[in-house]
Design a protein around this motif. Structure first.
Motif, PDB file in Angstrom:
ATOM      1  N   THR A 197     -13.097   7.380  21.000  1.00 36.83           N
ATOM      2  CA  THR A 197     -11.739   7.327  20.458  1.00 36.83           C
ATOM      3  C   THR A 197     -11.779   7.081  18.954  1.00 36.83           C
ATOM      4  OG1 THR A 197     -10.852   6.474  22.547  1.00 36.83           O
ATOM      5  CG2 THR A 197      -9.521   6.131  20.574  1.00 36.83           C
ATOM      6  N   ILE A 198     -10.923   7.781  18.235  1.00 38.44           N
ATOM      7  CA  ILE A 198     -10.760   7.585  16.794  1.00 38.44           C
ATOM      8  C   ILE A 198      -9.542   6.692  16.582  1.00 38.44           C
ATOM      9  CG2 ILE A 198     -10.301   8.728  14.583  1.00 38.44           C
ATOM     10  CD1 ILE A 198     -11.532  11.292  15.906  1.00 38.44           C
ATOM     11  N   VAL A 199      -9.720   5.582  15.889  1.00 43.30           N
ATOM     12  CA  VAL A 199      -8.617   4.662  15.598  1.00 43.30           C
ATOM     13  C   VAL A 199      -8.153   4.910  14.167  1.00 43.30           C
ATOM     14  CG1 VAL A 199      -7.904   2.260  15.429  1.00 43.30           C
ATOM     15  CG2 VAL A 199      -9.528   2.952  17.208  1.00 43.30           C
ATOM     16  N   HIS A 200      -6.910   5.341  14.020  1.00 38.49           N
ATOM     17  CA  HIS A 200      -6.344   5.641  12.709  1.00 38.49           C
ATOM     18  C   HIS A 200      -5.285   4.589  12.385  1.00 38.49           C
ATOM     19  CE1 HIS A 200      -3.375   8.201  10.191  1.00 38.49           C
ATOM     20  NE2 HIS A 200      -4.267   7.640   9.400  1.00 38.49           N
ATOM     21  N   VAL A 201      -5.472   3.891  11.274  1.00 39.00           N
ATOM     22  CA  VAL A 201      -4.528   2.852  10.851  1.00 39.00           C
ATOM     23  C   VAL A 201      -3.892   3.288   9.534  1.00 39.00           C
ATOM     24  CG1 VAL A 201      -4.183   0.391  10.476  1.00 39.00           C
ATOM     25  CG2 VAL A 201      -6.129   1.167  11.860  1.00 39.00           C
ATOM     26  N   PRO A 202      -2.681   3.860   9.577  1.00 41.83           N
ATOM     27  CA  PRO A 202      -2.017   4.242   8.321  1.00 41.83           C
ATOM     28  C   PRO A 202      -1.622   2.990   7.532  1.00 41.83           C
ATOM     29  CG  PRO A 202      -1.050   5.361  10.227  1.00 41.83           C
ATOM     30  CD  PRO A 202      -1.909   4.250  10.756  1.00 41.83           C
ATOM     31  N   LEU A 203      -2.117   2.878   6.320  1.00 42.61           N
ATOM     32  CA  LEU A 203      -1.818   1.712   5.486  1.00 42.61           C
ATOM     33  C   LEU A 203      -1.167   2.076   4.162  1.00 42.61           C
ATOM     34  CD1 LEU A 203      -5.133  -0.335   5.975  1.00 42.61           C
ATOM     35  CD2 LEU A 203      -2.911  -0.786   7.043  1.00 42.61           C
ATOM     36  N   ARG A 204      -1.124   3.352   3.821  1.00 38.62           N
ATOM     37  CA  ARG A 204      -0.603   3.749   2.503  1.00 38.62           C
ATOM     38  C   ARG A 204       0.912   3.702   2.424  1.00 38.62           C
ATOM     39  NH1 ARG A 204      -1.725   9.213   1.463  1.00 38.62           N
ATOM     40  NH2 ARG A 204      -2.362   9.598   3.615  1.00 38.62           N
ATOM     41  N   ASP A 205       1.593   3.736   3.572  1.00 36.60           N
ATOM     42  CA  ASP A 205       3.049   3.837   3.562  1.00 36.60           C
ATOM     43  C   ASP A 205       3.753   2.507   3.726  1.00 36.60           C
ATOM     44  OD1 ASP A 205       2.760   6.592   3.337  1.00 36.60           O
ATOM     45  OD2 ASP A 205       2.746   6.882   5.517  1.00 36.60           O
ATOM     46  N   GLY A 206       3.003   1.405   3.698  1.00 36.36           N
ATOM     47  CA  GLY A 206       3.623   0.096   3.805  1.00 36.36           C
ATOM     48  C   GLY A 206       4.204  -0.356   2.473  1.00 36.36           C
ATOM     49  N   VAL A 207       4.586  -1.620   2.424  1.00 34.68           N
ATOM     50  CA  VAL A 207       5.110  -2.202   1.184  1.00 34.68           C
ATOM     51  C   VAL A 207       3.966  -2.309   0.181  1.00 34.68           C
ATOM     52  CG1 VAL A 207       6.205  -4.220   0.158  1.00 34.68           C
ATOM     53  CG2 VAL A 207       6.835  -3.487   2.477  1.00 34.68           C
ATOM     54  N   PRO A 208       4.084  -1.710  -1.006  1.00 28.55           N
ATOM     55  CA  PRO A 208       2.970  -1.736  -1.970  1.00 28.55           C
ATOM     56  C   PRO A 208       2.632  -3.168  -2.370  1.00 28.55           C
ATOM     57  CG  PRO A 208       4.624  -0.116  -2.612  1.00 28.55           C
ATOM     58  CD  PRO A 208       5.223  -0.936  -1.506  1.00 28.55           C
ATOM     59  N   PRO A 209       1.361  -3.525  -2.391  1.00 24.90           N
ATOM     60  CA  PRO A 209       0.974  -4.884  -2.785  1.00 24.90           C
ATOM     61  C   PRO A 209       1.145  -5.065  -4.292  1.00 24.90           C
ATOM     62  CG  PRO A 209      -0.979  -3.540  -2.476  1.00 24.90           C
ATOM     63  CD  PRO A 209       0.187  -2.694  -2.050  1.00 24.90           C
ATOM     64  N   ASP A 210       1.343  -6.311  -4.692  1.00 25.65           N
ATOM     65  CA  ASP A 210       1.502  -6.599  -6.120  1.00 25.65           C
ATOM     66  C   ASP A 210       0.224  -7.174  -6.721  1.00 25.65           C
ATOM     67  OD1 ASP A 210       1.469  -9.036  -4.894  1.00 25.65           O
ATOM     68  OD2 ASP A 210       3.407  -9.722  -5.650  1.00 25.65           O
ATOM     69  N   GLU A 211      -0.888  -7.032  -6.009  1.00 30.51           N
ATOM     70  CA  GLU A 211      -2.173  -7.505  -6.504  1.00 30.51           C
ATOM     71  C   GLU A 211      -3.235  -6.438  -6.276  1.00 30.51           C
ATOM     72  OE1 GLU A 211      -3.500 -11.481  -5.533  1.00 30.51           O
ATOM     73  OE2 GLU A 211      -1.522 -11.965  -4.731  1.00 30.51           O
ATOM     74  N   GLY A 212      -4.299  -6.519  -7.073  1.00 31.94           N
ATOM     75  CA  GLY A 212      -5.427  -5.621  -6.888  1.00 31.94           C
ATOM     76  C   GLY A 212      -5.304  -4.332  -7.680  1.00 31.94           C
ATOM     77  N   ARG A 213      -6.418  -3.653  -7.804  1.00 32.12           N
ATOM     78  CA  ARG A 213      -6.467  -2.375  -8.503  1.00 32.12           C
ATOM     79  C   ARG A 213      -7.175  -1.355  -7.625  1.00 32.12           C
ATOM     80  NH1 ARG A 213      -9.153  -3.379 -14.211  1.00 32.12           N
ATOM     81  NH2 ARG A 213     -10.676  -4.405 -12.850  1.00 32.12           N
ATOM     82  N   GLY A 214      -6.890  -0.105  -7.864  1.00 30.92           N
ATOM     83  CA  GLY A 214      -7.519   0.947  -7.089  1.00 30.92           C
ATOM     84  C   GLY A 214      -6.523   1.647  -6.183  1.00 30.92           C
ATOM     85  N   GLU A 215      -6.879   2.816  -5.727  1.00 31.12           N
ATOM     86  CA  GLU A 215      -6.007   3.627  -4.897  1.00 31.12           C
ATOM     87  C   GLU A 215      -5.848   3.016  -3.508  1.00 31.12           C
ATOM     88  OE1 GLU A 215      -5.556   8.373  -3.983  1.00 31.12           O
ATOM     89  OE2 GLU A 215      -7.549   7.483  -3.787  1.00 31.12           O
ATOM     90  N   LEU A 216      -4.633   3.083  -2.984  1.00 26.14           N
ATOM     91  CA  LEU A 216      -4.380   2.644  -1.625  1.00 26.14           C
ATOM     92  C   LEU A 216      -4.873   3.717  -0.653  1.00 26.14           C
ATOM     93  CD1 LEU A 216      -0.784   1.184  -2.002  1.00 26.14           C
ATOM     94  CD2 LEU A 216      -2.932  -0.084  -1.864  1.00 26.14           C
ATOM     95  N   VAL A 217      -5.514   3.286   0.420  1.00 24.88           N
ATOM     96  CA  VAL A 217      -6.086   4.226   1.372  1.00 24.88           C
ATOM     97  C   VAL A 217      -5.736   3.805   2.796  1.00 24.88           C
ATOM     98  CG1 VAL A 217      -8.000   4.955  -0.110  1.00 24.88           C
ATOM     99  CG2 VAL A 217      -8.281   2.948   1.376  1.00 24.88           C
ATOM    100  N   ASP A 218      -5.773   4.787   3.702  1.00 21.29           N
ATOM    101  CA  ASP A 218      -5.679   4.526   5.131  1.00 21.29           C
ATOM    102  C   ASP A 218      -7.048   4.112   5.651  1.00 21.29           C
ATOM    103  OD1 ASP A 218      -3.000   5.226   5.122  1.00 21.29           O
ATOM    104  OD2 ASP A 218      -3.372   7.283   5.785  1.00 21.29           O
ATOM    105  N   LEU A 219      -7.101   3.773   6.929  1.00 18.58           N
ATOM    106  CA  LEU A 219      -8.333   3.306   7.548  1.00 18.58           C
ATOM    107  C   LEU A 219      -8.573   4.067   8.845  1.00 18.58           C
ATOM    108  CD1 LEU A 219     -10.628   1.139   7.580  1.00 18.58           C
ATOM    109  CD2 LEU A 219      -9.041  -0.363   8.800  1.00 18.58           C
ATOM    110  N   VAL A 220      -9.808   4.503   9.050  1.00 21.64           N
ATOM    111  CA  VAL A 220     -10.201   5.173  10.288  1.00 21.64           C
ATOM    112  C   VAL A 220     -11.467   4.515  10.816  1.00 21.64           C
ATOM    113  CG1 VAL A 220     -11.196   7.289  11.249  1.00 21.64           C
ATOM    114  CG2 VAL A 220      -9.102   7.407   9.911  1.00 21.64           C
TER     115      VAL A 220
END
Length: 221
Positions: free
Chosen positions: A63-86
């Motif tokens: 099974t492939i587990v796909h966790v969409p994380l890019r469409d949530g509330v944007p964080p106000d900390e950190g640098r770098g592109e937001l990515v999903d997780l598989v």
């Protein structure tokens, strides 16, 4: 843990892929592209569900587990592109270069409810720690704004316990009542070594409640 998921069955040529997603999004959880040093930040719900998703992935070899994380509330900390997780085992036959094609077809899923076994997860995580010289690790790469972790049962189980620790103890950290994030733990040994021999890849796991912070109370208060 009881997880509500959405399930898809997709065919590419002679291969059929089973993909699952959380039924509802992890709105206050995000992942910065961890090519070398990643930042995963979430509230209690997000970190707790990630613990469950990693545990589910540990025992779901096909099974492939796909966790969409890019469409949530944007964080106000950190640098770098937001990515999903598989998350996937090698047996799932997933090639990251083929993922965009599969992702476009994730449109008509069916409800799925699963339960994870925390005792089994803890047992396999401890077994992973007891084998420092022969541990399985998670291969990782970023492609199409998605971070892929591909590996075996015990490494996923170890990662699951890290998220469970962050979810359980993050709300108890003194700084979080004022809206500050708290660095709780990291994924380090679970990740395969990268090209830079001077720096091992790492994903720092932080807890942060979502606003308004005046409504957040530490456990026991």
């Amino acid at each position: 843990m009881r997880l509500r998921l959405r399930q898809f069955r997709l065919r590419t040529g002679p291969h059929e892929h089973r993909v699952v997603q959380p039924w509802s999004p992890l709105r206050h959880t995000s992942l910065r592209d961890p090519e070398e040093y990643g930042l995963l930040m979430g509230d209690h719900d997000g970190l707790n569900r990630l613990a469950g998703l990693f545990s589910f992935a540990a025992y779901s070899r096909h099974t492939i587990v796909h966790v969409p994380l890019r469409d949530g509330v944007p964080p106000d900390e950190g640098r770098g592109e937001l990515v999903d997780l598989v998350l996937a085992h090698p047996e799932a036959g997933l090639r990251p270069t083929k993922w965009p094609e599969l992702r476009r077809r994730l449109v008509h899923g069916t409800p799925l409810t699963v339960r994870t076994d925390e005792r089994r997860t803890d047992r396999d995580a401890r077994a992973w720690l007891d084998r420092p010289g022969s541990r399985d690790v998670l291969r990782h790469t970023t492609h199409a704004r998605t971070y892929f972790l591909i590996g075996g049962r015990d490494a996923f189980a170890s990662a699951a316990t890290a998220f469970a620790y962050a979810a359980g103890w993050g709300p108890r950290h003194k700084r979080v009542v004022k809206g500050h994030s708290a660095c709780m733990t990291c994924l380090h040994g679970e990740l395969a070594a990268g090209h830079d021999i001077l720096r091992h890849p790492e994903i720092v796991i932080c807890f942060k409640p979502y606003p308004p912070y005046a409504h957040f109370r530490r456990p026991g208060r």
